[in-house]
Design a protein around this motif. Structure first.
Motif, PDB file in Angstrom:
ATOM      1  N   THR A   1      -6.245  -3.273   8.193  1.00 45.05           N
ATOM      2  CA  THR A   1      -5.443  -2.772   9.306  1.00 45.05           C
ATOM      3  C   THR A   1      -4.162  -3.592   9.424  1.00 45.05           C
ATOM      4  OG1 THR A   1      -7.457  -2.153  10.474  1.00 45.05           O
ATOM      5  CG2 THR A   1      -5.448  -2.342  11.780  1.00 45.05           C
ATOM      6  N   GLY A   2      -3.051  -2.917   9.672  1.00 45.42           N
ATOM      7  CA  GLY A   2      -1.789  -3.617   9.835  1.00 45.42           C
ATOM      8  C   GLY A   2      -0.969  -3.730   8.567  1.00 45.42           C
ATOM      9  N   THR A   3      -1.421  -3.091   7.488  1.00 45.40           N
ATOM     10  CA  THR A   3      -0.688  -3.170   6.225  1.00 45.40           C
ATOM     11  C   THR A   3       0.191  -1.948   5.974  1.00 45.40           C
ATOM     12  OG1 THR A   3      -2.653  -2.289   5.092  1.00 45.40           O
ATOM     13  CG2 THR A   3      -2.375  -4.681   5.117  1.00 45.40           C
ATOM     14  N   GLY A   4       0.252  -1.023   6.934  1.00 43.93           N
ATOM     15  CA  GLY A   4       1.126   0.136   6.774  1.00 43.93           C
ATOM     16  C   GLY A   4       0.451   1.360   6.210  1.00 43.93           C
ATOM     17  N   LYS A   5      -0.861   1.497   6.430  1.00 45.33           N
ATOM     18  CA  LYS A   5      -1.579   2.626   5.858  1.00 45.33           C
ATOM     19  C   LYS A   5      -1.136   3.964   6.461  1.00 45.33           C
ATOM     20  CE  LYS A   5      -5.599   0.789   6.655  1.00 45.33           C
ATOM     21  NZ  LYS A   5      -7.067   0.670   6.794  1.00 45.33           N
ATOM     22  N   THR A   6      -0.791   3.967   7.752  1.00 45.80           N
ATOM     23  CA  THR A   6      -0.418   5.241   8.377  1.00 45.80           C
ATOM     24  C   THR A   6       0.773   5.876   7.674  1.00 45.80           C
ATOM     25  OG1 THR A   6      -1.239   4.459  10.517  1.00 45.80           O
ATOM     26  CG2 THR A   6       0.217   6.379  10.525  1.00 45.80           C
ATOM     27  N   ALA A   7       1.774   5.070   7.368  1.00 46.39           N
ATOM     28  CA  ALA A   7       2.921   5.604   6.629  1.00 46.39           C
ATOM     29  C   ALA A   7       2.550   5.932   5.189  1.00 46.39           C
ATOM     30  CB  ALA A   7       4.072   4.604   6.657  1.00 46.39           C
ATOM     31  N   ALA A   8       1.575   5.214   4.618  1.00 45.57           N
ATOM     32  CA  ALA A   8       1.177   5.454   3.230  1.00 45.57           C
ATOM     33  C   ALA A   8       0.627   6.860   3.045  1.00 45.57           C
ATOM     34  CB  ALA A   8       0.139   4.418   2.797  1.00 45.57           C
ATOM     35  N   PHE A   9      -0.077   7.388   4.051  1.00 45.24           N
ATOM     36  CA  PHE A   9      -0.532   8.777   3.943  1.00 45.24           C
ATOM     37  C   PHE A   9       0.334   9.723   4.772  1.00 45.24           C
ATOM     38  CE2 PHE A   9      -3.361   7.079   7.382  1.00 45.24           C
ATOM     39  CZ  PHE A   9      -3.020   7.942   8.421  1.00 45.24           C
ATOM     40  N   GLY A  10       0.931   9.221   5.864  1.00 43.90           N
ATOM     41  CA  GLY A  10       1.696  10.087   6.754  1.00 43.90           C
ATOM     42  C   GLY A  10       2.982  10.599   6.135  1.00 43.90           C
ATOM     43  N   LEU A  11       3.685   9.745   5.429  1.00 41.24           N
ATOM     44  CA  LEU A  11       4.950  10.175   4.831  1.00 41.24           C
ATOM     45  C   LEU A  11       4.751  11.256   3.765  1.00 41.24           C
ATOM     46  CD1 LEU A  11       6.755   6.718   4.662  1.00 41.24           C
ATOM     47  CD2 LEU A  11       7.346   8.655   6.144  1.00 41.24           C
ATOM     48  N   PRO A  12       3.789  11.105   2.846  1.00 46.89           N
ATOM     49  CA  PRO A  12       3.564  12.199   1.889  1.00 46.89           C
ATOM     50  C   PRO A  12       3.109  13.494   2.560  1.00 46.89           C
ATOM     51  CG  PRO A  12       2.552  10.172   1.096  1.00 46.89           C
ATOM     52  CD  PRO A  12       2.988   9.917   2.499  1.00 46.89           C
ATOM     53  N   LEU A  13       2.316  13.373   3.639  1.00 40.84           N
ATOM     54  CA  LEU A  13       1.880  14.563   4.370  1.00 40.84           C
ATOM     55  C   LEU A  13       3.081  15.307   4.946  1.00 40.84           C
ATOM     56  CD1 LEU A  13      -1.291  13.674   6.511  1.00 40.84           C
ATOM     57  CD2 LEU A  13      -1.082  15.435   4.765  1.00 40.84           C
TER      58      LEU A  13
ATOM     59  N   ILE B   1       0.834  -1.205   0.000  1.00 43.95           N
ATOM     60  CA  ILE B   1       0.000   0.000   0.000  1.00 43.95           C
ATOM     61  C   ILE B   1       0.863   1.247   0.000  1.00 43.95           C
ATOM     62  CG2 ILE B   1      -0.242   0.044   2.528  1.00 43.95           C
ATOM     63  CD1 ILE B   1      -2.927   1.089  -0.051  1.00 43.95           C
ATOM     64  N   GLN B   2       2.009   1.215   0.669  1.00 45.46           N
ATOM     65  CA  GLN B   2       2.915   2.360   0.685  1.00 45.46           C
ATOM     66  C   GLN B   2       3.552   2.561  -0.682  1.00 45.46           C
ATOM     67  OE1 GLN B   2       5.527   1.121   3.815  1.00 45.46           O
ATOM     68  NE2 GLN B   2       4.017   1.433   5.439  1.00 45.46           N
ATOM     69  N   ALA B   3       3.990   1.475  -1.285  1.00 49.15           N
ATOM     70  CA  ALA B   3       4.667   1.578  -2.586  1.00 49.15           C
ATOM     71  C   ALA B   3       3.743   2.139  -3.662  1.00 49.15           C
ATOM     72  CB  ALA B   3       5.189   0.209  -3.004  1.00 49.15           C
ATOM     73  N   GLN B   4       2.454   1.816  -3.571  1.00 46.85           N
ATOM     74  CA  GLN B   4       1.521   2.269  -4.606  1.00 46.85           C
ATOM     75  C   GLN B   4       0.908   3.633  -4.302  1.00 46.85           C
ATOM     76  OE1 GLN B   4      -1.214  -0.720  -6.212  1.00 46.85           O
ATOM     77  NE2 GLN B   4      -0.085  -2.306  -5.107  1.00 46.85           N
ATOM     78  N   ALA B   5       0.672   3.924  -3.016  1.00 45.25           N
ATOM     79  CA  ALA B   5      -0.019   5.170  -2.675  1.00 45.25           C
ATOM     80  C   ALA B   5       0.916   6.369  -2.616  1.00 45.25           C
ATOM     81  CB  ALA B   5      -0.737   5.007  -1.332  1.00 45.25           C
ATOM     82  N   ILE B   6       2.119   6.198  -2.103  1.00 42.43           N
ATOM     83  CA  ILE B   6       3.001   7.340  -1.862  1.00 42.43           C
ATOM     84  C   ILE B   6       3.329   8.126  -3.137  1.00 42.43           C
ATOM     85  CG2 ILE B   6       5.370   7.965  -1.178  1.00 42.43           C
ATOM     86  CD1 ILE B   6       5.118   5.925   1.099  1.00 42.43           C
ATOM     87  N   PRO B   7       3.685   7.492  -4.262  1.00 42.54           N
ATOM     88  CA  PRO B   7       3.974   8.293  -5.456  1.00 42.54           C
ATOM     89  C   PRO B   7       2.795   9.146  -5.917  1.00 42.54           C
ATOM     90  CG  PRO B   7       4.853   6.071  -5.699  1.00 42.54           C
ATOM     91  CD  PRO B   7       3.996   6.062  -4.479  1.00 42.54           C
ATOM     92  N   HIS B   8       1.563   8.590  -5.869  1.00 44.04           N
ATOM     93  CA  HIS B   8       0.383   9.374  -6.259  1.00 44.04           C
ATOM     94  C   HIS B   8       0.149  10.519  -5.281  1.00 44.04           C
ATOM     95  CE1 HIS B   8      -0.888   6.763  -9.514  1.00 44.04           C
ATOM     96  NE2 HIS B   8      -0.789   5.700  -8.733  1.00 44.04           N
ATOM     97  N   ALA B   9       0.342  10.250  -3.998  1.00 39.80           N
ATOM     98  CA  ALA B   9       0.146  11.298  -2.998  1.00 39.80           C
ATOM     99  C   ALA B   9       1.171  12.408  -3.166  1.00 39.80           C
ATOM    100  CB  ALA B   9       0.223  10.696  -1.594  1.00 39.80           C
ATOM    101  N   LEU B  10       2.424  12.044  -3.440  1.00 36.25           N
ATOM    102  CA  LEU B  10       3.462  13.052  -3.654  1.00 36.25           C
ATOM    103  C   LEU B  10       3.168  13.903  -4.889  1.00 36.25           C
ATOM    104  CD1 LEU B  10       6.722  11.029  -2.866  1.00 36.25           C
ATOM    105  CD2 LEU B  10       5.603  12.758  -1.437  1.00 36.25           C
ATOM    106  N   ALA B  11       2.456  13.325  -5.853  1.00 39.60           N
ATOM    107  CA  ALA B  11       2.100  14.066  -7.065  1.00 39.60           C
ATOM    108  C   ALA B  11       0.878  14.956  -6.857  1.00 39.60           C
ATOM    109  CB  ALA B  11       1.833  13.087  -8.211  1.00 39.60           C
ATOM    110  N   GLY B  12       0.302  14.924  -5.653  1.00 32.37           N
ATOM    111  CA  GLY B  12      -0.838  15.787  -5.352  1.00 32.37           C
ATOM    112  C   GLY B  12      -2.192  15.194  -5.668  1.00 32.37           C
TER     113      GLY B  12
END
Length: 406
Positions: free
Chosen positions: A47-59, A27-38
């Motif tokens: 739950t438990g798949t790393g969603k917090t970092a998937a949105f937290g890191l781009p934020l 989920i992090q590998a797929q979500a973070i690039p799109h989030a960084l692109a806005g």
């Protein structure tokens, strides 16, 4: 693939490396690039798949680039979560990501001093983590404005709807700027989530990394058919068979959870409880004692079904089956953390037969029977159940393991 290749700021990737995090989850590998692109993002993952970092890191990446101190009472980033426990876990994680930077992370939830929270907001907060009810309370007191909020995350959106927050979310949406980035994360995608997305997001990219509704591979599951008045005695027997083990017990209601906890404590078990009638301080102290091991049995309502990440929980007991089948998956996901094995036991009374059927339909598998006999279809109404008194739990090495993605 590593975090550095996703385009995150070097300071962030270095911070992750210090904590031993190098390879992103799916989920992090797929979500973070799109989030960084806005882009607006819909992320579907358990739950438990790393969603917090998937949105937290781009934020944190985006806020770190501004270098502008936030105005008093006007957070730039907002994360909404359904429960106090999940909100605190998110705030703690974001605090780890921002440590050593100029960014300020704050938490506002019910059960804590609103005056103290308002004082913190007056000093300026970059990133605010909140439950919907307390957020609205602070807005009504003029202690908070969402006029400058450019980044929004709805985490565990399906649970927020299950808990009746839909009207609060609609009200919050009207207070946000039209130009913003919105990320919505959920374990399931019911029709209401699609409607929520249409009201909050613009052309979102949808990411689904695992089929929702399955239980983790390492969890052995079984069901005991037992009359409601006999559940407490059965629970005591099972807990006594595993002395010293951390166990999590789920009840349907706040009063039920408190009653079970008191009965267990009276019987000599080191038990505590968390539910909506407890203050935030009481809940945090109880969870800390459970994490430390001084409390061995934690009795909870579904406030602990998500966002409670404690290693070493050997058993999850569904004393009462949940009304929403998906919550069963989240409940049992509190065991088998960090690669450990886990066990989940469901107590099924006559009037819970329909709930059990819904759970097994969601799992696409029958849960093995650990004791008693399945209830007759008319047992709930006839007052004459056909189930035998359940035996003590047996060690069945051949139990079928349910497949999952917690």
């Amino acid at each position: 693939m590593d975090f550095q290749s996703l385009g995150l700021a070097p300071r962030l990737t270095a911070r992750l490396a210090e904590g031993g995090l190098v390879t992103p989850t799916p989920i992090q590998a797929q979500a973070i690039p799109h989030a960084l692109a806005g882009r607006d993002v819909i992320g579907l993952a358990q739950t438990g798949t790393g969603k917090t970092a998937a949105f937290g890191l781009p934020l944190v990446h985006a806020l770190g680039k501004t270098g502008v101190r936030p105005e008093p009472k006007r957070p730039v980033g907002l994360v909404l979560a359904p429960t106090r426990e999940l909100a605190k876990q998110i705030a703690d994680t974001l605090g780890d990501f921002t440590r050593g930077s100029h960014l300020r992370v704050s938490l506002v939830v019910g059960g804590a001093s609103m005056n103290r929270q308002a004082d913190t907001l007056r000093k300026g907060v970059d990133l605010l983590v909140a439950t919907p009810g307390r957020l609205i309370d602070l807005i009504e007191r003029k202690a908070l404005s969402l006029d400058d909020t450019r980044f929004l995350v709805l985490d565990e959106a399906d649970q927020m709807l299950d808990m009746g927050f839909i009207h609060a979310l609609r009200r919050i949406a009207r207070l946000l700027p039209a130009r913003r980035q919105t990320m919505l994360f959920s374990a399931t995608m019911p029709r209401q989530i699609e409607e929520l997305s249409r009201g909050y997001q613009t052309d979102p990219v949808r990411i689904e990394v695992a089929r929702p509704g399955l239980a983790v591979d390492r969890i052995d599951q079984w069901v005991h058919f037992v009359a409601q008045p006999e559940k407490l005695a059965l629970l005591k027997t099972m807990l006594a068979d595993h002395p010293g083990e951390r166990s999590l017990v789920f009840a349907r209601t706040k009063h039920g959870a408190e009653r079970i906890m008191k009965q267990l404590a009276k019987a000599g078990f080191a038990a505590g409880s968390i539910h909506g009638n407890k203050s935030q301080g009481q809940r945090e102290r109880t969870i800390a004692a459970f994490r430390k091991g001084t409390t061995k049995v934690l009795v909870a309502t579904d406030v602990a079904a998500r966002g409670l990440d404690i290693e070493g929980v050997g058993h999850v007991y569904n004393y009462d089956l949940p009304n929403v089948a998906e919550n069963y998956v989240h409940r049992i996901g509190r065991t088998a953390r960090a690669g450990a094995d886990g066990r989940a036991v469901a107590f099924c009374s006559a009037d819970e037969s329909a709930a059990l059927k819904d759970i097994q339909k969601l799992l696409k598998a029958s849960i093995p029977v650990g004791g008693g006999q399945p209830w007759h279809p008319l047992a709930a109404n006839s007052g004459k159940p056909r189930a035998a008194r359940p035996a003590r739990p047996r060690r069945n090495r051949s139990r079928t393991k349910m497949r999952a993605a917690a």
